[in-house]
Design an enzyme around this catalytic site. Sequence first.
Site, PDB file in Angstrom:
ATOM      1  N   ASP A 162       0.847  -1.201   0.000  1.00  0.00           N
ATOM      2  CA  ASP A 162       0.000   0.000   0.000  1.00  0.00           C
ATOM      3  C   ASP A 162       0.886   1.256   0.000  1.00  0.00           C
ATOM      4  O   ASP A 162       0.377   2.384  -0.019  1.00  0.00           O
ATOM      5  CB  ASP A 162      -1.028  -0.006   1.140  1.00  0.00           C
ATOM      6  CG  ASP A 162      -0.402  -0.082   2.513  1.00  0.00           C
ATOM      7  OD1 ASP A 162       0.840  -0.161   2.626  1.00  0.00           O
ATOM      8  OD2 ASP A 162      -1.172  -0.056   3.505  1.00  0.00           O
ATOM      9  N   SER A 163       2.202   1.055  -0.045  1.00  0.00           N
ATOM     10  CA  SER A 163       3.123   2.167  -0.316  1.00  0.00           C
ATOM     11  C   SER A 163       2.789   2.814  -1.659  1.00  0.00           C
ATOM     12  O   SER A 163       3.239   3.928  -1.935  1.00  0.00           O
ATOM     13  CB  SER A 163       4.576   1.672  -0.330  1.00  0.00           C
ATOM     14  OG  SER A 163       4.727   0.547  -1.174  1.00  0.00           O
ATOM     15  N   ASP A 169      -1.006  -6.207   0.041  1.00  0.00           N
ATOM     16  CA  ASP A 169      -1.373  -5.544   1.301  1.00  0.00           C
ATOM     17  C   ASP A 169      -2.875  -5.370   1.425  1.00  0.00           C
ATOM     18  O   ASP A 169      -3.551  -4.926   0.478  1.00  0.00           O
ATOM     19  CB  ASP A 169      -0.749  -4.138   1.344  1.00  0.00           C
ATOM     20  CG  ASP A 169       0.583  -4.104   2.067  1.00  0.00           C
ATOM     21  OD1 ASP A 169       0.893  -5.058   2.813  1.00  0.00           O
ATOM     22  OD2 ASP A 169       1.316  -3.118   1.880  1.00  0.00           O
ATOM     23  N   GLU A 179      -1.259  -5.338   9.034  1.00  0.00           N
ATOM     24  CA  GLU A 179      -0.384  -4.685  10.011  1.00  0.00           C
ATOM     25  C   GLU A 179      -0.970  -4.773  11.418  1.00  0.00           C
ATOM     26  O   GLU A 179      -2.119  -4.350  11.620  1.00  0.00           O
ATOM     27  CB  GLU A 179      -0.188  -3.206   9.642  1.00  0.00           C
ATOM     28  CG  GLU A 179       0.463  -2.998   8.287  1.00  0.00           C
ATOM     29  CD  GLU A 179       0.685  -1.528   7.946  1.00  0.00           C
ATOM     30  OE1 GLU A 179       0.490  -0.651   8.822  1.00  0.00           O
ATOM     31  OE2 GLU A 179       1.058  -1.252   6.792  1.00  0.00           O
ATOM     32  N   LYS A 197      -1.006  -9.417   3.343  1.00  0.00           N
ATOM     33  CA  LYS A 197      -0.242  -8.857   4.473  1.00  0.00           C
ATOM     34  C   LYS A 197      -1.124  -7.862   5.208  1.00  0.00           C
ATOM     35  O   LYS A 197      -1.847  -7.084   4.564  1.00  0.00           O
ATOM     36  CB  LYS A 197       1.038  -8.180   3.965  1.00  0.00           C
ATOM     37  CG  LYS A 197       1.848  -7.506   5.072  1.00  0.00           C
ATOM     38  CD  LYS A 197       3.276  -7.200   4.643  1.00  0.00           C
ATOM     39  CE  LYS A 197       3.444  -5.942   3.827  1.00  0.00           C
ATOM     40  NZ  LYS A 197       3.052  -4.700   4.497  1.00  0.00           N
ATOM     41  N   GLU A 204       9.428  -4.066  10.354  1.00  0.00           N
ATOM     42  CA  GLU A 204       9.878  -2.793   9.774  1.00  0.00           C
ATOM     43  C   GLU A 204      10.457  -1.908  10.869  1.00  0.00           C
ATOM     44  O   GLU A 204       9.811  -1.672  11.902  1.00  0.00           O
ATOM     45  CB  GLU A 204       8.698  -2.087   9.067  1.00  0.00           C
ATOM     46  CG  GLU A 204       9.109  -0.734   8.494  1.00  0.00           C
ATOM     47  CD  GLU A 204       8.121  -0.162   7.491  1.00  0.00           C
ATOM     48  OE1 GLU A 204       7.135  -0.842   7.134  1.00  0.00           O
ATOM     49  OE2 GLU A 204       8.345   0.994   7.065  1.00  0.00           O
TER      50      GLU A 204
END
Length: 265
Positions: A45-46, A84, A114, A112, A181
């Site tokens: 999602d960057s 993501d 978070e 993925k 991260e």
Amino acid sequence: MKNITLHTLTEMKQDGNKFACLTAYDACFGQLVSEAGVEVILIGDSLGMVLQGNDSTLPVSMEEMVYHTRCVSRGSKGSLIMADLPFMSYATPEQAMHSSAALMQAGANLVKLEGGAWLAETISLLGERGIPVCAHLGLTPQAVNKLGGYKVQGRSADSAATLLEDARMLEQAGAAMLLLECVPSALAKAVTDAVSIPVIGIGAGADTDAQVLVLHDILNITPGRKPRFVKNFMADAESIQDALKAYADAVHSKSFPQPEHGFEK
Ligand code: KIV
């Protein structure tokens, strides 16, 4: 490259072989990145920052993640595709299941998300339904407002212990991989040694089982100041293809990352 599976990556961890992960967002780069020998492609999602110009990943929608996942999966030639789940697309286990199903149908091999221990129920539900999950710990960019910025996590003894405990709990819940991260290198090593699933690192030192970076960062086309964990692989390359291969080779041969790309404490 032969088709990479989660089994391949677990075997690589057991044999002490490092694997590479890199973001991509379209079919052309999906192909180039897998042809360079990168085992895992992350549709991160960057993309909200590097493609859309936002100052965080929060505005990225499910529809956008599905679109880019479909594009990358069409181009990729055998890499494992990880996508993501965007902000607030997995706020409940049921919502996570529907969101993940959409990414898997677009071509992802795993999703993925978070967060820490609170995700155990979600990860276990997804696993039961055949959806492998990578849990992203440490600096979790979707929580940037709560964290007060893009800061190294796990620096105090208490927060390091919590992160290690979360990692163990999420493996028990059925997580297929972890991603760390911006955590101190020693903590990343402790987590990597404590779990039997593969651990990918970014700004987490050299001892994780794999490394990930953002495509635009290694090609040196991201404007502004670069985080310390980034290396410009275009500097000594004659083409984009050379730079991608140099990145994959550097991870495989353990020449990247160096201590200066990580955080001590
Ligand atoms: O969205 C992304 O690209 C990521 C990486 C920075 C790990 O999550």
